[in-house]
Write a protein that holds these residues in place. Structure first.
Motif, PDB file in Angstrom:
ATOM      1  N   LEU A 321       0.844  -1.186   0.000  1.00  0.00           N
ATOM      2  CA  LEU A 321       0.000   0.000   0.000  1.00  0.00           C
ATOM      3  C   LEU A 321       0.880   1.237   0.000  1.00  0.00           C
ATOM      4  O   LEU A 321       2.088   1.162   0.228  1.00  0.00           O
ATOM      5  CB  LEU A 321      -0.946   0.028   1.204  1.00  0.00           C
ATOM      6  CG  LEU A 321      -0.372   0.361   2.594  1.00  0.00           C
ATOM      7  CD1 LEU A 321      -1.527   0.715   3.541  1.00  0.00           C
ATOM      8  CD2 LEU A 321       0.447  -0.753   3.179  1.00  0.00           C
ATOM      9  N   GLY A 322       0.258   2.368  -0.274  1.00  0.00           N
ATOM     10  CA  GLY A 322       0.993   3.627  -0.236  1.00  0.00           C
ATOM     11  C   GLY A 322       1.813   3.888  -1.481  1.00  0.00           C
ATOM     12  O   GLY A 322       1.594   3.296  -2.543  1.00  0.00           O
ATOM     13  N   ASP A 323       2.797   4.764  -1.330  1.00  0.00           N
ATOM     14  CA  ASP A 323       3.524   5.303  -2.468  1.00  0.00           C
ATOM     15  C   ASP A 323       4.342   4.271  -3.232  1.00  0.00           C
ATOM     16  O   ASP A 323       4.634   4.459  -4.414  1.00  0.00           O
ATOM     17  CB  ASP A 323       4.451   6.432  -2.007  1.00  0.00           C
ATOM     18  CG  ASP A 323       3.698   7.597  -1.389  1.00  0.00           C
ATOM     19  OD1 ASP A 323       2.454   7.588  -1.441  1.00  0.00           O
ATOM     20  OD2 ASP A 323       4.352   8.512  -0.851  1.00  0.00           O
ATOM     21  N   CYS A 324       4.761   3.178  -2.583  1.00  0.00           N
ATOM     22  CA  CYS A 324       5.596   2.183  -3.263  1.00  0.00           C
ATOM     23  C   CYS A 324       4.778   1.231  -4.118  1.00  0.00           C
ATOM     24  O   CYS A 324       5.344   0.446  -4.888  1.00  0.00           O
ATOM     25  CB  CYS A 324       6.428   1.403  -2.249  1.00  0.00           C
ATOM     26  SG  CYS A 324       5.456   0.242  -1.251  1.00  0.00           S
ATOM     27  N   SER A 325       3.464   1.264  -4.001  1.00  0.00           N
ATOM     28  CA  SER A 325       2.606   0.367  -4.767  1.00  0.00           C
ATOM     29  C   SER A 325       2.288   0.966  -6.129  1.00  0.00           C
ATOM     30  O   SER A 325       2.456   2.170  -6.348  1.00  0.00           O
ATOM     31  CB  SER A 325       1.299   0.112  -4.017  1.00  0.00           C
ATOM     32  OG  SER A 325       0.471   1.257  -4.076  1.00  0.00           O
ATOM     33  N   ASN A 326       1.814   0.122  -7.040  1.00  0.00           N
ATOM     34  CA  ASN A 326       1.438   0.625  -8.368  1.00  0.00           C
ATOM     35  C   ASN A 326      -0.053   0.915  -8.474  1.00  0.00           C
ATOM     36  O   ASN A 326      -0.600   0.966  -9.572  1.00  0.00           O
ATOM     37  CB  ASN A 326       1.879  -0.340  -9.457  1.00  0.00           C
ATOM     38  CG  ASN A 326       1.116  -1.659  -9.439  1.00  0.00           C
ATOM     39  OD1 ASN A 326       0.391  -1.963  -8.490  1.00  0.00           O
ATOM     40  ND2 ASN A 326       1.275  -2.462 -10.484  1.00  0.00           N
ATOM     41  N   LEU A 327      -0.721   1.106  -7.338  1.00  0.00           N
ATOM     42  CA  LEU A 327      -2.134   1.472  -7.359  1.00  0.00           C
ATOM     43  C   LEU A 327      -2.324   2.755  -8.161  1.00  0.00           C
ATOM     44  O   LEU A 327      -1.653   3.761  -7.897  1.00  0.00           O
ATOM     45  CB  LEU A 327      -2.645   1.658  -5.927  1.00  0.00           C
ATOM     46  CG  LEU A 327      -2.614   0.409  -5.042  1.00  0.00           C
ATOM     47  CD1 LEU A 327      -2.891   0.781  -3.598  1.00  0.00           C
ATOM     48  CD2 LEU A 327      -3.615  -0.629  -5.539  1.00  0.00           C
ATOM     49  N   PRO A 328      -3.227   2.765  -9.131  1.00  0.00           N
ATOM     50  CA  PRO A 328      -3.360   3.917 -10.031  1.00  0.00           C
ATOM     51  C   PRO A 328      -4.183   5.055  -9.436  1.00  0.00           C
ATOM     52  O   PRO A 328      -5.187   5.495  -9.998  1.00  0.00           O
ATOM     53  CB  PRO A 328      -4.036   3.314 -11.259  1.00  0.00           C
ATOM     54  CG  PRO A 328      -4.860   2.199 -10.711  1.00  0.00           C
ATOM     55  CD  PRO A 328      -4.085   1.638  -9.548  1.00  0.00           C
ATOM     56  N   THR A 329      -3.751   5.530  -8.270  1.00  0.00           N
ATOM     57  CA  THR A 329      -4.386   6.677  -7.637  1.00  0.00           C
ATOM     58  C   THR A 329      -3.294   7.599  -7.117  1.00  0.00           C
ATOM     59  O   THR A 329      -2.111   7.242  -7.147  1.00  0.00           O
ATOM     60  CB  THR A 329      -5.320   6.226  -6.499  1.00  0.00           C
ATOM     61  OG1 THR A 329      -6.116   7.340  -6.070  1.00  0.00           O
ATOM     62  CG2 THR A 329      -4.540   5.673  -5.315  1.00  0.00           C
TER      63      THR A 329
END
Length: 443
Positions: A321-329
């Protein structure tokens, strides 16, 4: 009947295989049920909840830093509205009491064997891994920036030392060109570069130097803010306040001796130099090197997770989770609140062996757009859809003193006392309470 040679060959083959397997699966120095990499808001929120659930000796947090920073406050610090001391606490003070704090850096992930390697050479094993290691600031991505930073009008609110000089430089500014930049990379808090632009412009007015100042916002993006619902209002304010916005302008070099900043126009690749008397730089950022070089990463170097469940797309006992993830938000602390709730529900179900309908993250994020000392546009939206996900039953595009007070005085307390302790997972419950009285608007 097998020959002696055949039997001997079979024995040798089994021994060779056993030796290879033994070498592949190296012994661990420590082993935990859950290992969390990162002591930022995401890592602490998850480790607080899980360690309270499992008790002592079950959860480890790997974090090398001595201090924890509430970085959303740094815009206020740079704008002269908060003291830096309000944004920092010793890491030991915010670490969950039931979690084991391993104060070291991760150098390698080995998800095939459920281990991570530390800088001191130790190997830590896990049943479940949560990666919350933040984003890496690449100061070398702009030639001359590292050497110029914090001196002679060159500053950045993305650095713990430099942010403490931003307001000093703003106060000392006597006119000329005031430049503000936005990089051509992902970055934490994408609204921060515009926030300090508006705060500085207001300060120049209050200090009586605005009439001899050119306020220039050079952004590598194609618009001032990614979500048009709020971006249109922000652009209108920039026009009204005579802030010159140049799109597709990426900072590539600072020549501190000549007070010149060179930008590349990403539309036509032409280089253009601007003289500056003050410059605030939002530096290039990217995935941490140890993640980028691991099997956990996607092509861009961020942890490759399912955008709904936050579970790794290949290794099902790994979450991020957070900035290190590739979640597109957007990469914000507000996004982490929603992400943490979803991740914890899915992780706890795994730990307890329960079959549940997986919790789903809706992309919620927030970017409180500070446009003056007592002025804020409370942008809340889904990074997945670009549609508003506003908490309150009012039009949050309107400038509000109340929203500024909420963001400046109330939310920091929620951060320290609830998010880091695992009990705040975003405003979705509050939003649902107001849904019956929320006016319907055409977007």
């Amino acid at each position: 009947m097998l020959s002696v040679r055949t039997r001997l060959s079979s024995v040798i083959s089994k021994r060779t295989f056993a030796t290879a397997a033994s070498e592949a699966k190296k012994p661990v120095d420590q082993k935990f049920k859950v290992v969390v990499v990162g002591g930022g808001p995401g890592g602490l929120s998850v480790s607080s909840t899980i360690s309270n659930l499992l008790g002592k000796n079950q959860v480890a947090v790997i974090e090398p830093a001595n201090h924890h920073y509430y970085q959303p406050l740094w815009t206020y610090v740079g704008g002269g509205l908060k003291n830096f001391s309000e944004s920092v606490k010793p890491m030991g003070d915010v670490m969950p009491t039931n979690a084991e704090w391993i104060q070291d850096k991760v150098t390698e992930f080995d998800p095939e064997n459920n281990t991570v390697k530390l800088a001191d050479g130790q190997t830590v094993g896990y049943d479940y891994l949560v990666v919350a290691a933040g984003i890496q600031v690449n100061w070398d991505g702009v030639k001359g920036l590292k050497e110029a930073l914090g001196k002679d009008g060159v500053t950045s609110n993305y650095d713990a030392d430099s942010v403490q000089k931003t307001y000093k430089f703003i106060q000392e500014f006597k006119g000329g060109n005031a430049l503000f930049t936005f990089p051509n990379t992902p970055l934490k808090c994408p609204g921060a570069p515009t926030k300090i632009t508006f705060l500085a412009e207001e300060a120049f007015r209050l200090n009586g130097v605005r009439d001899k100042t050119n306020v220039i916002y050079n952004t590598s993006a194609g618009k001032i803010f990614g979500v048009d619902h709020y971006g249109r209002v922000l652009q209108q304010l920039a026009n009204e306040r005579n802030i010159n916005v140049n799109f597709q302008h990426e900072l590539v070099e600072i020549n501190a001796d000549n007070h010149q900043a060179t930008f590349r126009n990403n539309a036509n690749q032409e280089l253009k130099s601007f003289e500056y008397d003050f410059i605030h730089v939002a530096p290039p950022q990217g995935a941490p090197k140890f993640i980028k070089e691991s099997r956990l990463a996607d092509a861009a170097g961020f942890v490759d997770v399912n955008k709904d469940t936050l579970r790794h797309n290949k290794y099902k006992n790994v979450f991020a989770l957070g900035d290190c993830s590739n979640l597109p938000t957007s990469k914000t602390a507000a996004a982490i609140t929603g992400e943490s709730g979803v991740l914890k529900k899915n992780l706890i179900a795994d730990i307890q062996g329960k079959k549940i309908e997986q919790a789903v993250y809706d992309g919620y994020t927030s970017c409180p757009l500070i446009v003056g000392r007592d002025q804020l546009i409370l942008a809340e939206f889904s990074g997945y859809t670009g549609k508003p996900l506003e908490t309150f039953p009012v039009d949050q595009r309107k400038i509000s003193k109340v929203s500024q007070y909420l963001n400046k005085e109330v939310i920091p307390s929620i951060y320290w006392n609830f998010l880091l302790k695992g009990t705040w997972t975003g405003p979705s419950t509050v939003r649902s309470i107001f849904d019956p009285v929320r006016p319907k608007r055409d977007e």
